[in-house]
Design an enzyme around this catalytic site. Structure first.
Site, PDB file in Angstrom:
ATOM      1  N   TYR A  40       0.825  -1.209   0.000  1.00 11.91           N
ATOM      2  CA  TYR A  40       0.000   0.000   0.000  1.00 11.91           C
ATOM      3  C   TYR A  40       0.851   1.248   0.000  1.00 11.91           C
ATOM      4  O   TYR A  40       1.910   1.292   0.612  1.00 11.91           O
ATOM      5  CB  TYR A  40      -0.821   0.113   1.292  1.00 11.91           C
ATOM      6  CG  TYR A  40      -1.859  -0.932   1.487  1.00 11.91           C
ATOM      7  CD1 TYR A  40      -2.863  -1.099   0.561  1.00 11.91           C
ATOM      8  CD2 TYR A  40      -1.828  -1.727   2.618  1.00 11.91           C
ATOM      9  CE1 TYR A  40      -3.834  -2.051   0.777  1.00 11.91           C
ATOM     10  CE2 TYR A  40      -2.798  -2.684   2.833  1.00 11.91           C
ATOM     11  CZ  TYR A  40      -3.794  -2.841   1.914  1.00 11.91           C
ATOM     12  OH  TYR A  40      -4.753  -3.779   2.124  1.00 11.91           O
ATOM     13  N   HIS A 196     -13.329   1.777   6.039  1.00  8.27           N
ATOM     14  CA  HIS A 196     -12.080   1.097   5.690  1.00  8.27           C
ATOM     15  C   HIS A 196     -11.636   0.102   6.753  1.00  8.27           C
ATOM     16  O   HIS A 196     -10.551  -0.451   6.667  1.00  8.27           O
ATOM     17  CB  HIS A 196     -10.977   2.126   5.429  1.00  8.27           C
ATOM     18  CG  HIS A 196     -11.199   2.882   4.161  1.00  8.27           C
ATOM     19  ND1 HIS A 196     -11.905   4.057   4.112  1.00  8.27           N
ATOM     20  CD2 HIS A 196     -10.847   2.617   2.883  1.00  8.27           C
ATOM     21  CE1 HIS A 196     -11.970   4.483   2.855  1.00  8.27           C
ATOM     22  NE2 HIS A 196     -11.340   3.637   2.098  1.00  8.27           N
ATOM     23  N   ARG A 226      -6.394   7.666  -7.744  1.00  9.31           N
ATOM     24  CA  ARG A 226      -5.431   6.626  -7.429  1.00  9.31           C
ATOM     25  C   ARG A 226      -5.893   5.353  -8.098  1.00  9.31           C
ATOM     26  O   ARG A 226      -7.052   5.245  -8.517  1.00  9.31           O
ATOM     27  CB  ARG A 226      -5.290   6.417  -5.932  1.00  9.31           C
ATOM     28  CG  ARG A 226      -6.524   5.818  -5.286  1.00  9.31           C
ATOM     29  CD  ARG A 226      -6.355   5.667  -3.787  1.00  9.31           C
ATOM     30  NE  ARG A 226      -5.489   4.562  -3.431  1.00  9.31           N
ATOM     31  CZ  ARG A 226      -5.925   3.360  -3.010  1.00  9.31           C
ATOM     32  NH1 ARG A 226      -7.197   3.119  -2.920  1.00  9.31           N
ATOM     33  NH2 ARG A 226      -5.072   2.417  -2.683  1.00  9.31           N
ATOM     34  N   ASN A 228      -6.405   1.178  -7.678  1.00  8.67           N
ATOM     35  CA  ASN A 228      -6.454   0.066  -6.749  1.00  8.67           C
ATOM     36  C   ASN A 228      -6.677  -1.188  -7.595  1.00  8.67           C
ATOM     37  O   ASN A 228      -7.059  -1.096  -8.761  1.00  8.67           O
ATOM     38  CB  ASN A 228      -7.578   0.267  -5.738  1.00  8.67           C
ATOM     39  CG  ASN A 228      -7.406  -0.621  -4.525  1.00  8.67           C
ATOM     40  OD1 ASN A 228      -6.349  -1.241  -4.331  1.00  8.67           O
ATOM     41  ND2 ASN A 228      -8.441  -0.699  -3.710  1.00  8.67           N
ATOM     42  N   GLU A 268      -9.144  -0.624 -10.481  1.00 11.79           N
ATOM     43  CA  GLU A 268     -10.096   0.449 -10.242  1.00 11.79           C
ATOM     44  C   GLU A 268      -9.382   1.789 -10.355  1.00 11.79           C
ATOM     45  O   GLU A 268      -8.400   2.023  -9.662  1.00 11.79           O
ATOM     46  CB  GLU A 268     -10.704   0.330  -8.838  1.00 11.79           C
ATOM     47  CG  GLU A 268     -11.517  -0.933  -8.647  1.00 11.79           C
ATOM     48  CD  GLU A 268     -12.044  -1.093  -7.223  1.00 11.79           C
ATOM     49  OE1 GLU A 268     -12.833  -2.031  -7.007  1.00 11.79           O
ATOM     50  OE2 GLU A 268     -11.667  -0.305  -6.328  1.00 11.79           O
ATOM     51  N   TYR A 319      -7.098 -10.990   2.050  1.00 17.06           N
ATOM     52  CA  TYR A 319      -8.069  -9.904   1.927  1.00 17.06           C
ATOM     53  C   TYR A 319      -8.617  -9.833   0.511  1.00 17.06           C
ATOM     54  O   TYR A 319      -9.812  -9.598   0.293  1.00 17.06           O
ATOM     55  CB  TYR A 319      -7.394  -8.581   2.313  1.00 17.06           C
ATOM     56  CG  TYR A 319      -8.246  -7.360   2.103  1.00 17.06           C
ATOM     57  CD1 TYR A 319      -9.447  -7.200   2.781  1.00 17.06           C
ATOM     58  CD2 TYR A 319      -7.834  -6.352   1.235  1.00 17.06           C
ATOM     59  CE1 TYR A 319     -10.223  -6.078   2.594  1.00 17.06           C
ATOM     60  CE2 TYR A 319      -8.607  -5.223   1.036  1.00 17.06           C
ATOM     61  CZ  TYR A 319      -9.801  -5.089   1.717  1.00 17.06           C
ATOM     62  OH  TYR A 319     -10.559  -3.973   1.526  1.00 17.06           O
ATOM     63  N   LYS A 320      -7.754 -10.050  -0.467  1.00 15.80           N
ATOM     64  CA  LYS A 320      -8.199  -9.979  -1.857  1.00 15.80           C
ATOM     65  C   LYS A 320      -8.761 -11.315  -2.347  1.00 15.80           C
ATOM     66  O   LYS A 320      -9.129 -11.430  -3.523  1.00 15.80           O
ATOM     67  CB  LYS A 320      -7.029  -9.515  -2.742  1.00 15.80           C
ATOM     68  CG  LYS A 320      -6.620  -8.053  -2.460  1.00 15.80           C
ATOM     69  CD  LYS A 320      -5.476  -7.599  -3.359  1.00 15.80           C
ATOM     70  CE  LYS A 320      -4.937  -6.225  -2.962  1.00 15.80           C
ATOM     71  NZ  LYS A 320      -5.782  -5.085  -3.360  1.00 15.80           N
TER      72      LYS A 320
END
Lengths: 338, 318
Positions: A40, A196, A226, A228, A268, A319-320
């Site tokens: 990140y 978040h 940004r 993602n 994204e 998480y993904k």
């Protein structure tokens, strides 16, 4: 001024999954990794244009999938109208969004969209969808749906309207039919930190405190963006928790043989705009999908994709939702990084 | 991340609305519309009186639906640093000034069930746009407006004529004073109060709200604070290897700008956070509302629009 060739017949993002990218769409795909290893960062930059032809060039990118994505949104809302949600104090924000989308699309794609204003009497034309709508700006009763629902049914990407108060941003209205595993009904009304909450690692790094401070200071006419990313099995746009039963099991279907066709990189382009009348913020999430096979037609992308996925932090992998097929995917990608 | 931008604009109307308040309307010199803004926004007006440049923040007055014009109201402050004096004496129809982009540090609290506004004197300015928005959104509102005398009540007649049931005027010359206890007591749940006016009035209203048990999150106030003078000091700019002097009457930000160093800014009063600057050495006299106590204690950053050196020297990472 060239007309965009919208895909016909319409592509599907479910069942038979006919969605594909043309050679031109592959070439302009927003490949998200600046390095061979991913972590990140508050990777924001001004959203003030990009390379001609790139997905960052226009305020809101319209591409060959426009008609197909509009139809996909119609299908999702038909099954679950609550994917558009708003709290009662969001009227001004909704009009802000309608104005921003109509003005931007008419300016950037005059061959497809036009907006004519006579004080508050507006005429909106969306030629690809055959829409000609006159209405009174500020008068909800003159549109067939709420202003934000009306205009986002004609747009690509998800849209979240945030109200700014108490030095925080609240997700108080949204049109979300293509989320990467988050629910608009669950998150509606949440503060920035609450929204978040599920993101691993970043909280300890102070990423969200810095991001929020930065967002609160975004000025009128100076939007930021940004990138993602995540991975999706099949070109499925609607990976919301509400329909987890439809897509969750597909992660188990990935094999070293089919990974190139099944696994899609989902990028994204996230944009943030200060809204003029409401002082709120628009969070735009424009998702692009590409199969590993198509992505790996670019040798540099293929090599980097392999390295990023191979070295991905285990918590991010979880998480993904990649853990289950990680080995199969790395195996398939390794052929491009010998 | 944000950069300062400004639009060259021309005065199209300048009316003396009270003996002390002048009401200006501006249009962009390029003929384009300014576009909409949110109620409570301010803009920074930049002007040059020949010897000194002034950059002062003013609330935008008037309808956010009139995109062609921005309007502000300026109160003459003859003891101030000269900006308002210059606006009153030298800015007239046809004059050109610079206007920065609007930023809002005093927004309407959208989910409130009722909006209660308390204004004193020129503190009426942000509420002109508030009332416009509330009228448009059919919101429940009430305005309590204190003025010295009717003649000194900017927009008083216009407001009273238009909203006889929602606007209450308090004319001090007639011994009619706003009683904050009465105004703030017994308001319905979900009411938010907004206070704008002279320092003492704002302090009084906030104290009464606190005594009556108003939650702090339902109480909002705005005061434009001009930087107070202080002792002169010198500043070393580490990156550009320069040395500048800050005079007693000017702010550090102004001294940096006069030395052609551009720093992002918006409120120029220690509230918005844009001009935050890294400090390498020297003791800081913090006077802002933006930095956290921990940030202030660290001594590593400051808001040059309003804060100064405690001693006679600072080194900045500029």
């Amino acid at each position: 001024m060239t007309k965009i060739a919208f895909k016909q017949p319409l592509e599907t993002f479910r069942e038979d999954f006919t969605y594909t990218n043309s050679a031109k769409a592959i070439k302009r795909f927003p490949f998200p990794y600046p390095e061979d290893k991913y972590m990140y960062s508050v990777n924001m930059e001004h959203h003030d244009g990009g390379e001609p032809g790139s997905v960052l060039e226009k305020t809101f990118d319209i591409d060959e999938h426009y008609l197909s994505e509009v139809e996909e949104r119609r299908i999702v809302l038909g099954k679950d109208p609550k994917r558009f949600a708003t709290l009662p104090h969001m009227d001004l924000h909704q009009w802000d969004l309608l104005e921003l989308l109509m003005e931007s699309l008419a300016k950037d794609y005059p061959e497809h969209f036009s907006l004519t204003k006579d004080n508050d009497n507006w005429l909106w034309e969306n030629r690809p969808l055959g829409i000609k709508q006159s209405f009174v700006f500020g008068e909800k009763s003159t549109l067939p749906q709420a202003p934000a629902e009306y205009i986002t049914r004609q747009a690509q990407g998800d849209f979240v309207l945030m109200d700014q108060r108490d030095e925080d941003l609240y997700a108080d209205a949204a049109m979300v039919t293509s989320s990467a595993d988050w629910s608009v009904q669950f998150d509606l009304g949440m503060s920035f930190m609450e929204w978040h909450g599920p993101v691993p690692l970043a909280h300890g790094m102070g990423v969200f405190e810095r991001a929020l401070k930065y967002l609160l200071m975004i000025r009128l006419g100076q939007p930021v963006r940004r990138l993602n990313w995540t991975l999706t099995i099949n070109p499925r746009m609607d990976t919301a928790p509400e329909v987890y039963h439809e897509w969750g099991h597909e992660r188990a279907s990935v094999t070293p043989e089919n990974a190139g066709k099944k696994v899609h990189l989902r990028v994204e382009v996230q944009t943030l705009f200060r809204l003029p009348r409401s002082n709120g913020m628009l969070f735009g999430v424009r998702a692009y999908l590409i199969s590993m096979e198509d992505l790996c037609t670019d040798p540099a992308w293929a090599q980097r994709m392999h390295r990023v996925i191979k070295t991905l932090h285990p918590e991010l992998m979880d998480y993904k939702g990649i853990t289950r097929y990680h080995k199969a995917l790395v195996g398939w990608l390794s052929q491009f990084d010998q | 991340m944000s950069t300062n931008f400004s639009l060259t604009s021309r005065v199209v109307r300048a009316d003396q609305v009270t003996p002390l308040i002048k009401h200006f309307s501006f249009e962009r010199v390029d003929g384009k519309p300014f576009g909409p803004f949110s109620a409570g926004s301010h803009v920074v007006i930049g002007m040059n009186d020949g010897t000194e440049s002034h950059k002062n923040p003013y609330s935008l007055v008037g309808s956010s639906n009139n995109f062609m014009e921005y309007e502000i109201a300026v109160r003459l402050d003859s003891t101030g640093r000269g900006g308002s004096l210059f606006m009153h004496n030298n800015i007239e129809v046809g004059s050109e000034i610079e206007i920065g982009s609007p930023f809002n540090l005093f927004p309407v609290y959208k989910p409130a069930k009722k909006h209660l506004m308390i204004a004193g004197g020129v503190g009426i300015t942000p509420f002109m746009a508030y009332i416009d928005e509330m009228n448009l959104m059919h919101s429940n509102f009430e305005l309590h407006y204190s003025v010295r005398d009717f003649e000194n009540g900017a927009f008083a007649k216009e407001l009273q004529d238009k909203y006889p049931n929602q606007v209450k005027l308090y004319i001090q010359a007639n011994d009619v004073m706003a009683n904050f206890n009465e105004i703030l007591d017994n308001q319905p749940l979900g009411t938010h109060v907004y206070v704008c006016g002279p320092h003492q009035m704002v302090a009084d209203a906030l104290r009464v709200a606190d005594e009556l048990g108003w939650p702090i999150s339902s109480v909002h106030s705005e005061e434009f604070k001009a930087p107070d003078p202080g002792n002169p000091f010198t500043v070393t700019l580490a990156k550009s290897n320069r040395e500048i002097n800050v005079r007693s009457r000017e702010s550090l930000l102004e001294a940096l700008e006069n030395a052609n160093i551009e720093i992002p800014y918006s409120c120029r009063g220690g509230a918005c956070g844009f001009c935050k600057t890294e400090v390498i050495d020297g003791e800081i006299n913090h006077r802002d509302y933006f930095l956290t106590d921990a940030e202030k204690a660290s001594g590593k950053c400051m808001m040059p629009c309003i804060s100064r050196a405690q001693g006679d020297h600072l080194t900045l990472n500029l």
